[in-house]
Write an enzyme that holds these catalytic residues in place. Structure first.
Site, short mmCIF file in Angstrom:
data_model
loop_
_atom_site.label_atom_id
_atom_site.label_comp_id
_atom_site.label_asym_id
_atom_site.label_seq_id
_atom_site.Cartn_x
_atom_site.Cartn_y
_atom_site.Cartn_z
N HIS A 202 9.77 -26.96 -11.25
CA HIS A 202 10.80 -26.43 -12.14
C HIS A 202 11.70 -25.41 -11.45
O HIS A 202 12.84 -25.21 -11.86
CB HIS A 202 10.17 -25.89 -13.43
CG HIS A 202 9.78 -27.00 -14.34
ND1 HIS A 202 8.51 -27.53 -14.35
CD2 HIS A 202 10.50 -27.75 -15.21
CE1 HIS A 202 8.47 -28.53 -15.20
NE2 HIS A 202 9.66 -28.68 -15.74
N GLU A 444 5.97 -39.58 -20.69
CA GLU A 444 5.81 -39.01 -19.35
C GLU A 444 4.36 -39.04 -18.90
O GLU A 444 4.02 -38.56 -17.82
CB GLU A 444 6.39 -37.59 -19.28
CG GLU A 444 5.98 -36.65 -20.39
CD GLU A 444 6.67 -35.29 -20.29
OE1 GLU A 444 7.37 -35.02 -19.30
OE2 GLU A 444 6.50 -34.49 -21.22
N ASP A 468 7.22 -36.11 -14.67
CA ASP A 468 5.79 -36.13 -14.93
C ASP A 468 5.22 -37.55 -14.83
O ASP A 468 4.12 -37.75 -14.33
CB ASP A 468 5.48 -35.53 -16.31
CG ASP A 468 5.48 -34.01 -16.25
OD1 ASP A 468 4.93 -33.46 -15.29
OD2 ASP A 468 6.07 -33.38 -17.14
N CYS A 515 15.19 -38.40 -18.86
CA CYS A 515 15.65 -37.03 -18.65
C CYS A 515 14.97 -36.37 -17.44
O CYS A 515 15.11 -35.18 -17.22
CB CYS A 515 15.43 -36.19 -19.92
SG CYS A 515 13.71 -36.07 -20.40
#
Ligand code: PEP
Ligand code: MG
Length: 591
Positions: A202, A444, A468, A515
């Site tokens: 992230h 995910e 993920d 996404c």
């Protein structure tokens, strides 16, 4: 070239890592470390004690001023409430118990005040760590943070501090957490480089949305660099160049010119649709982490927000945001997306996004642990507070909400049940809220992708979280640079799962987006298009380039490409096929 064996060209040093966020930037290095200074006990005379206490007073005052400065900066950029951790730090800096203990120890031991202060702080932090109450246990980190700042001030040294850079700098650190990154001063942090990390951590995702170059996975580089050194950070090639020569500077100047020219040429596409040459229309929307990114949405030409990562509101703070505070922010999110919609994702804490003060104890395998929907379903009050705030974000209109990390049908049913309760509560209390709520599931986790036909009837859309999905399918931690080569979003197994999700969604008459970071990668556009996804959501900076890529492609050809790629044996073959399509279809974007 490996990072461990820098090549020397005159005084220039080059270190190779993993490119995490594109762009080139030059400036001075600011080394950021959590390292403690160890202060040795220097003996003092009894008569020096008042002077030592005076020095401590001055250092505490300076510390309080610094914390206040950070608070002011954060309140301005992130809003009040986001800086409440520093409120707690101020309290530590003014703590009379600590000051009293230092005075007694000084009189008893007669050694310099920095040593005594450090000793007292460590003992105090240890006593906090031993507490039963998880909230108090978390205070230990605050105490050590403030203690470190005071000791630096006592020694007249400057603490390289992420939040209070005073000149534009390129940050070098062993690691940066997403929480650290959220607090970066955007005006002054020109780029960053870390020794560990990977492209879908992230921290890297945030660098891309902040639009600052980043390089991660630069093993053992810290020991070979000094703060203040002139550097070039190349986020395309993944290079940190220390003491660059004139020739290197010139070459990078040319690269920058070409990049700017391409960017300018893409500006005219902003209001055009993302439609292929043969008429297939895709929706390109934006991923947003921090409310400050909202103004970028309109500039980028995004058709709304495809992923608003709410967990960033919950990091770096002592208390979680209230329903009012969340409502206020989600309203801004909805407002910034108009005339389109925003998909607000419920809290995805855990993994590499850990709050500092909420008692989430470290886990052996955080990405397989108490994360996202698992955490929320065990905290229904907290979860419903968020769901109510989401429903209140567009009174009388429509909102979209989605749940992260769904692994079982029961989880989705439970989440939808709480959403229903939240809506009922608002209605019963006569609080204005959305009249229509569309709910989606993130796909995910491989188990969800494999039972997707049983999830589809429950929701209005799917959004595939390929970050993920890739890590769980290949069992390769997305933040661990050691297994980065195994982290393969175009592995035939991942592509097969995406295909399965798209087919199930369409068979049930719902739309499906992607996404994950794949969506913002121009090399991946042909395969996602070919697999039939309807929407792609990405950091807003990536939108013009991906739109150009889509406008340069044929849907029919991409479908054929997807068929071929699904039956390929290895990721390497897939990668070659995608490079070939990109070079042929939009060479100007391929650098
Ligand atoms: C993903 O996993 O692809 C995703 C978009 O969610 P996050 O990166 O926040 O885990
Ligand atoms: Mg995810």
């Amino acid at each position: 070239m490996s990072a461990d064996s820098p090549s020397v060209v005159s005084t220039e040093l080059r270190f190779a890592g993993i490119p995490a966020s594109p762009g080139v930037v030059s400036g001075r290095l600011a080394i950021f470390s959590h390292e403690e200074l160890r202060v040795r006990p220097t003996t003092i005379q009894e008569s020096q004690i008042p002077e030592e206490l005076h020095r401590l007073e001055a250092a505490l005052l300076r510390t309080r001023e610094q914390i206040q400065g950070i608070q002011d900066h954060l309140a301005k950029s992130l809003g009040e409430g986001k800086s409440d951790i520093f409120e707690a730090h101020l309290l530590v800096a003014a703590d009379s118990t600590i000051a009293g203990a230092v005075r007694r120890q000084l009189e008893l031991r007669k050694v310099c005040v920095e040593h005594v202060y450090q000793h007292v702080i460590h003992a105090y932090a240890q006593s906090m760590r031993d507490m039963e109450d998880p909230y108090l246990r978390e205070r230990a980190a605050d105490i050590l943070d403030v203690g470190r700042r005071v000791v630096y001030n006592l020694l007249g040294r400057k603490l390289a501090d992420l939040y209070s850079l005073d000149v534009p700098s390129i940050i070098l650190s062993h690691d940066l957490t997403p929480s650290d990154t959220a607090l970066l001063n955007r005006q002054l942090a020109l780029g960053f480089a870390t020794e560990v990390g990977s492209t879908t951590s992230h921290t890297a995702i945030m660098a891309r949305s902040l639009n600052i170059p980043a390089v991660v996975g630069l093993h053992a580089v810290l020991a070979q660099c000094e703060s203040g050194a002139p550097v070039i950070l190349d986020g395309y090639a993944g290079l940190l160049i220390v003491h660059p020569t004139e020739q290197t500077r010139y070459e990078y100047g040319q690269i920058e010119k070409r990049r700017l020219a391409v960017e300018q040429s893409l500006e005219i596409l902003r209001d055009t649709p993302a439609t292929t040459k043969d008429g297939r229309r895709l929706v390109l929307s934006a991923n947003v982490e921090l409310p400050e990114d909202l103004p970028l949405i309109a500039e980028s030409g995004a058709e709304g927000i495809g992923l608003y990562r709410t967990e960033f509101l919950f990091l770096n703070r002592v208390h979680f945001p209230t329903e009012e505070e969340q409502t206020n922010i989600y309203q801004q999110v909805v407002q910034a997306s108009r005339p389109h919609l925003a998909i607000i994702r419920t809290l995805d804490l855990g993994g590499d996004k850990l709050p500092t003060h909420q008692g989430l104890d470290p886990e052996a395998n955080p990405f397989l642990g108490w994360r996202a929907i698992r955490y929320c379903l065990e905290k229904p009050d907290l979860f419903k507070t968020q769901l109510r705030a989401i429903c209140r974000s567009n009174p009388g209109g429509k909102v979209r909400v989605m749940f992260p990390m769904i692994a079982t049908r029961e989880e989705l049913v439970a989440a939808l049940g709480l959403l229903g309760e939240a809506r009922e509560e608002l209605k019963a209390a006569d609080i204005p809220s959305a009249t229509e709520v569309e709910a989606g599931a993130m796909i995910e986790v491989p188990s969800a992708a494999l039972i997707v036909d049983r999830l589809a009837p429950l929701v209005q859309f799917f959004s595939i979280g390929t970050n993920d999905l890739t890590q769980y399918t290949l069992a390769a931690d997305r933040t661990n640079e050691r297994v980065a080569s195994l982290y393969q979003p175009t592995h035939p197994a991942v592509l097969g799962l995406i295909r399965r999700v798209v087919e199930a969604a369409h068979a049930h008459g719902i739309w499906v987006g992607v996404c994950g970071e794949m969506a913002g990668d121009i090399y991946m556009a042909p395969i996602l298009l070919g697999l039939g996804v309807d929407e792609m959501s990405m950091g807003s900076v990536a939108i013009p380039r991906v739109k150009k890529a889509i406008q340069s492609l044929h849907y029919g050809e991409c479908q054929a490409l997807a068929e071929r790629m699904l039956s390929m044996d290895t990721e390497e073959e897939s990668r070659k096929a995608l490079i070939e399509v990109a070079q042929r279809s939009y060479p100007e974007l391929v650098t």
